[in-house]
Design a protein around this motif. Structure first.
Motif, mmCIF file in Angstrom:
data_model
loop_
_atom_site.group_PDB
_atom_site.id
_atom_site.type_symbol
_atom_site.label_atom_id
_atom_site.label_comp_id
_atom_site.label_asym_id
_atom_site.label_seq_id
_atom_site.Cartn_x
_atom_site.Cartn_y
_atom_site.Cartn_z
ATOM 1 N N SER A 90 0.857 -1.182 0.000
ATOM 2 C CA SER A 90 0.000 0.000 0.000
ATOM 3 C C SER A 90 0.897 1.236 0.000
ATOM 4 O O SER A 90 1.835 1.315 0.804
ATOM 5 C CB SER A 90 -0.879 -0.032 1.261
ATOM 6 O OG SER A 90 -1.124 1.265 1.752
ATOM 7 N N THR A 91 0.618 2.167 -0.887
ATOM 8 C CA THR A 91 1.456 3.385 -0.927
ATOM 9 C C THR A 91 1.287 4.177 0.367
ATOM 10 O O THR A 91 2.213 4.861 0.789
ATOM 11 C CB THR A 91 1.109 4.276 -2.138
ATOM 12 O OG1 THR A 91 -0.288 4.602 -2.092
ATOM 13 C CG2 THR A 91 1.441 3.606 -3.457
ATOM 14 N N GLN A 114 -0.961 -2.177 -6.346
ATOM 15 C CA GLN A 114 -0.911 -2.421 -4.890
ATOM 16 C C GLN A 114 -1.529 -3.796 -4.657
ATOM 17 O O GLN A 114 -2.569 -4.123 -5.251
ATOM 18 C CB GLN A 114 -1.747 -1.398 -4.127
ATOM 19 C CG GLN A 114 -1.259 0.030 -4.230
ATOM 20 C CD GLN A 114 -2.102 0.974 -3.365
ATOM 21 O OE1 GLN A 114 -1.604 1.574 -2.455
ATOM 22 N NE2 GLN A 114 -3.372 1.105 -3.673
ATOM 23 N N ARG A 118 -5.582 -0.094 0.683
ATOM 24 C CA ARG A 118 -6.517 0.021 1.800
ATOM 25 C C ARG A 118 -7.519 1.139 1.602
ATOM 26 O O ARG A 118 -7.197 2.200 1.078
ATOM 27 C CB ARG A 118 -5.759 0.303 3.102
ATOM 28 C CG ARG A 118 -4.877 -0.827 3.558
ATOM 29 C CD ARG A 118 -4.327 -0.578 4.948
ATOM 30 N NE ARG A 118 -3.301 0.456 4.963
ATOM 31 C CZ ARG A 118 -3.453 1.639 5.531
ATOM 32 N NH1 ARG A 118 -4.604 1.972 6.111
ATOM 33 N NH2 ARG A 118 -2.479 2.524 5.536
ATOM 34 N N ARG A 120 -10.950 2.916 4.061
ATOM 35 C CA ARG A 120 -11.127 3.213 5.485
ATOM 36 C C ARG A 120 -11.574 1.946 6.209
ATOM 37 O O ARG A 120 -12.067 1.006 5.579
ATOM 38 C CB ARG A 120 -12.175 4.307 5.652
ATOM 39 C CG ARG A 120 -11.714 5.654 5.091
ATOM 40 C CD ARG A 120 -12.833 6.644 5.116
ATOM 41 N NE ARG A 120 -13.963 6.186 4.347
ATOM 42 C CZ ARG A 120 -15.217 6.624 4.514
ATOM 43 N NH1 ARG A 120 -15.485 7.514 5.443
ATOM 44 N NH2 ARG A 120 -16.185 6.162 3.754
ATOM 45 N N ARG A 123 -11.039 -1.630 5.000
ATOM 46 C CA ARG A 123 -11.610 -2.149 3.754
ATOM 47 C C ARG A 123 -10.508 -2.163 2.693
ATOM 48 O O ARG A 123 -9.518 -1.468 2.797
ATOM 49 C CB ARG A 123 -12.773 -1.266 3.303
ATOM 50 C CG ARG A 123 -13.980 -1.404 4.224
ATOM 51 C CD ARG A 123 -15.184 -0.710 3.649
ATOM 52 N NE ARG A 123 -15.083 0.704 3.839
ATOM 53 C CZ ARG A 123 -16.020 1.440 4.445
ATOM 54 N NH1 ARG A 123 -17.126 0.867 4.894
ATOM 55 N NH2 ARG A 123 -15.864 2.732 4.567
ATOM 56 N N TYR A 126 -9.053 -2.021 -4.613
ATOM 57 C CA TYR A 126 -8.610 -2.753 -5.795
ATOM 58 C C TYR A 126 -7.701 -1.857 -6.636
ATOM 59 O O TYR A 126 -8.110 -0.781 -7.075
ATOM 60 C CB TYR A 126 -9.866 -3.168 -6.565
ATOM 61 C CG TYR A 126 -9.627 -3.780 -7.915
ATOM 62 C CD1 TYR A 126 -8.947 -4.990 -8.049
ATOM 63 C CD2 TYR A 126 -10.110 -3.162 -9.072
ATOM 64 C CE1 TYR A 126 -8.743 -5.554 -9.294
ATOM 65 C CE2 TYR A 126 -9.917 -3.721 -10.317
ATOM 66 C CZ TYR A 126 -9.226 -4.910 -10.422
ATOM 67 O OH TYR A 126 -9.027 -5.457 -11.643
ATOM 68 N N LYS A 185 -18.305 4.885 -8.113
ATOM 69 C CA LYS A 185 -17.071 5.434 -7.519
ATOM 70 C C LYS A 185 -15.895 5.401 -8.495
ATOM 71 O O LYS A 185 -15.545 4.365 -9.062
ATOM 72 C CB LYS A 185 -16.748 4.618 -6.264
ATOM 73 C CG LYS A 185 -15.608 5.148 -5.451
ATOM 74 C CD LYS A 185 -15.800 4.747 -4.002
ATOM 75 C CE LYS A 185 -14.572 4.871 -3.159
ATOM 76 N NZ LYS A 185 -14.849 4.659 -1.744
ATOM 77 N N ASN A 210 -9.334 5.442 -10.469
ATOM 78 C CA ASN A 210 -9.542 4.431 -11.505
ATOM 79 C C ASN A 210 -9.416 5.111 -12.864
ATOM 80 O O ASN A 210 -10.330 5.802 -13.302
ATOM 81 C CB ASN A 210 -10.926 3.800 -11.369
ATOM 82 C CG ASN A 210 -11.106 3.097 -10.040
ATOM 83 O OD1 ASN A 210 -10.143 2.620 -9.442
ATOM 84 N ND2 ASN A 210 -12.340 3.024 -9.565
HETATM 85 C C1 BT5 Z 1 -11.669 4.705 0.175
HETATM 86 O O1 BT5 Z 1 -12.051 3.933 1.232
HETATM 87 O O2 BT5 Z 1 -12.355 5.039 -0.736
HETATM 88 C C2 BT5 Z 1 -10.189 5.094 0.205
HETATM 89 C C3 BT5 Z 1 -9.407 4.417 -0.869
HETATM 90 C C4 BT5 Z 1 -7.981 4.934 -0.907
HETATM 91 C C5 BT5 Z 1 -7.133 4.141 -1.834
HETATM 92 C C6 BT5 Z 1 -5.751 4.741 -1.966
HETATM 93 S S1 BT5 Z 1 -4.821 4.014 -3.226
HETATM 94 C C7 BT5 Z 1 -3.381 4.771 -2.703
HETATM 95 C C8 BT5 Z 1 -3.418 4.747 -1.180
HETATM 96 N N1 BT5 Z 1 -2.842 3.534 -0.652
HETATM 97 C C9 BT5 Z 1 -3.751 2.772 -0.029
HETATM 98 O O3 BT5 Z 1 -3.532 1.669 0.511
HETATM 99 N N2 BT5 Z 1 -4.940 3.399 -0.043
HETATM 100 C C10 BT5 Z 1 -4.875 4.667 -0.721
HETATM 101 P P1 BT5 Z 1 -13.551 3.527 1.538
HETATM 102 O O4 BT5 Z 1 -14.416 4.752 1.516
HETATM 103 O O5 BT5 Z 1 -13.476 2.736 2.780
HETATM 104 O O6 BT5 Z 1 -13.990 2.642 0.333
HETATM 105 C C11 BT5 Z 1 -13.562 1.314 0.204
HETATM 106 C C12 BT5 Z 1 -14.623 0.576 -0.603
HETATM 107 O O7 BT5 Z 1 -14.592 1.026 -1.975
HETATM 108 C C13 BT5 Z 1 -14.402 -0.902 -0.662
HETATM 109 O O8 BT5 Z 1 -14.976 -1.554 0.434
HETATM 110 C C14 BT5 Z 1 -15.068 -1.286 -1.992
HETATM 111 O O9 BT5 Z 1 -16.484 -1.424 -1.815
HETATM 112 C C15 BT5 Z 1 -14.865 -0.068 -2.838
HETATM 113 N N3 BT5 Z 1 -13.695 -0.206 -3.734
HETATM 114 C C16 BT5 Z 1 -12.554 -0.943 -3.578
HETATM 115 N N4 BT5 Z 1 -11.731 -0.756 -4.601
HETATM 116 C C17 BT5 Z 1 -12.333 0.100 -5.460
HETATM 117 C C18 BT5 Z 1 -11.971 0.687 -6.702
HETATM 118 N N5 BT5 Z 1 -10.788 0.467 -7.298
HETATM 119 N N6 BT5 Z 1 -12.876 1.514 -7.280
HETATM 120 C C19 BT5 Z 1 -14.071 1.791 -6.714
HETATM 121 N N7 BT5 Z 1 -14.458 1.273 -5.542
HETATM 122 C C20 BT5 Z 1 -13.596 0.441 -4.914
#
Ligand code: BT5
Length: 333
Positions: A90-91, A114, A118, A120, A123, A126, A185, A210
């Protein structure tokens, strides 16, 4: 040396430059130039080598390589120190480690993929190879820890600006950390902080965008709730250009926040918001209620008007409630 060779080739904008000239300008042997060229080609640079005319850069690989970012980015601070990975857990994890070890403000961590991205509350996120921007930024602001959540809103405004201007896509911000298009999203933001009682050690803003993911590439559970810029536009989008524009927008907004506070940024956030004015379900750890999202306050908290009065929502998920009984739920958390 690689960067300097690439710079020389870029300056010729597609014209040939002789190996002898490169060797002379960089004060190295022609064999050294030849070796570097071989390495660059292995990395994916399309470099045309002609026995008499020399070398010509035809195309850079579709990678977010530090050399490419440095050549394209116009910022002064944010994105000048780059840590690049082809794959990482994870970055944000890497950013936190680097920040704890003293990484300077503006340091960015970017990875092509990655394997434990991660969101929040543990969770997952992808993050397939070369199809998105998986990026974390280290900030060291002098403002109070209570202001830190507003960095998420600031990042959302920066990304929205960049996507709107570069891709001409009318995306909107769902409080607090999502950018959506047509209910799906497109971007997630994860802000993490290390702080003392009254001072911030560092903030890491992580963003997952994305960019070129195709519908069939999303895992089943995300197909109905996620989208990408390429899916919306029907064509691939340059990750490098978008990344550089986001860094520029972020640097500008951050300078405003540091010099004169967040109020202008919160106003712009309101303009892009798709949550305000909507009926929402607030699903927190200790409470659950419904109401209408009417505004955000000066701390970035969501104000929700419910039958029992106005609530101030700081943490917890907000999902948008169906407007009519036969409309599908489009909350995504
Ligand atoms: C977020 O969490 O939306 C924050 C995501 C942050 C990702 C970045 S990538 C670079 C950095 N390094 C990391 O490890 N993280 C950050 P949240 O609101 O909790 O939403 C997570 C939910 O979004 C998941 O439970 C899925 O339902 C959905 N999800 C997962 N991957 C997705 C994707 N690529 N596109 C759209 N929805 C996704």
């Amino acid at each position: 040396m690689r960067s300097r060779i690439l710079n020389l080739l870029r300056q010729r904008s597609g014209e040939y430059l002789s190996g002898e000239e490169i060797a002379r300008q960089l004060d190295v042997s022609r064999t050294a130039v030849w070796k570097h060229m071989r390495e660059l080609k292995l990395e994916g640079y399309a470099i045309d080598a002609h026995s008499r005319r020399g070398y010509r850069l035809q195309q850079a690989p579709d990678l977010l390589l530090p050399d490419e970012i440095r050549a394209a980015v116009k910022t002064k601070r944010i994105g000048r120190k780059i840590h690049y990975f082809t794959e990482i857990d994870s970055t944000n994890n890497a950013a936190k480690k680097l920040a704890a070890a003293g990484a300077e403000e503006g340091t960015i961590i970017v990875s092509e993929a990655q394997n434990s991205g991660r969101g929040r509350l543990a969770r997952g996120w992808y993050s397939p190879e070369q199809q998105g921007i998986w990026l974390s930024i280290v900030l060291r602001p002098h403002f109070s820890p209570a202001d830190a959540p507003k960095c998420t809103l600031l990042a959302a405004v920066a990304i929205t600006r960049a996507i709107r201007s570069l891709c001409n896509i009318d995306c909107g911000i769902k409080w607090p950390n999502d950018i959506l298009y047509d209910g799906k999203k497109l971007v997630g933001i994860l802000t993490e902080m290390s702080a003392e009682m009254d001072a911030i050690n560092y903030i890491v803003i992580g963003m997952g965008i994305n960019v070129n993911i195709q519908e069939q590439d999303f895992p089943e559970e995300l197909k109905a709730i996620a989208t990408s810029l390429a899916m919306i536009k029907g064509q691939a989008v340059s990750r490098l250009e978008l990344l550089c524009d986001i860094l520029m927008q972020l640097e500008n907004l951050y300078a405003v926040a540091v010099s004169s506070g967040f109020s202008e940024i919160l106003n712009e956030w309101r303009k892009y918001s798709i949550t305000l004015g909507q009926a929402v379900n607030v699903i927190g750890i200790h409470q659950q209620f419904s109401g209408t999202a009417v505004d955000i306050d000066e701390d970035g908290a969501l104000l929700v008007e419910a039958t029992d009065g106005r609530h101030r929502v700081i943490a917890g998920d907000v999902s948008i409630r169906p407007k009519t009984t036969n409309t599908k739920e489009n909350g995504i958390d």
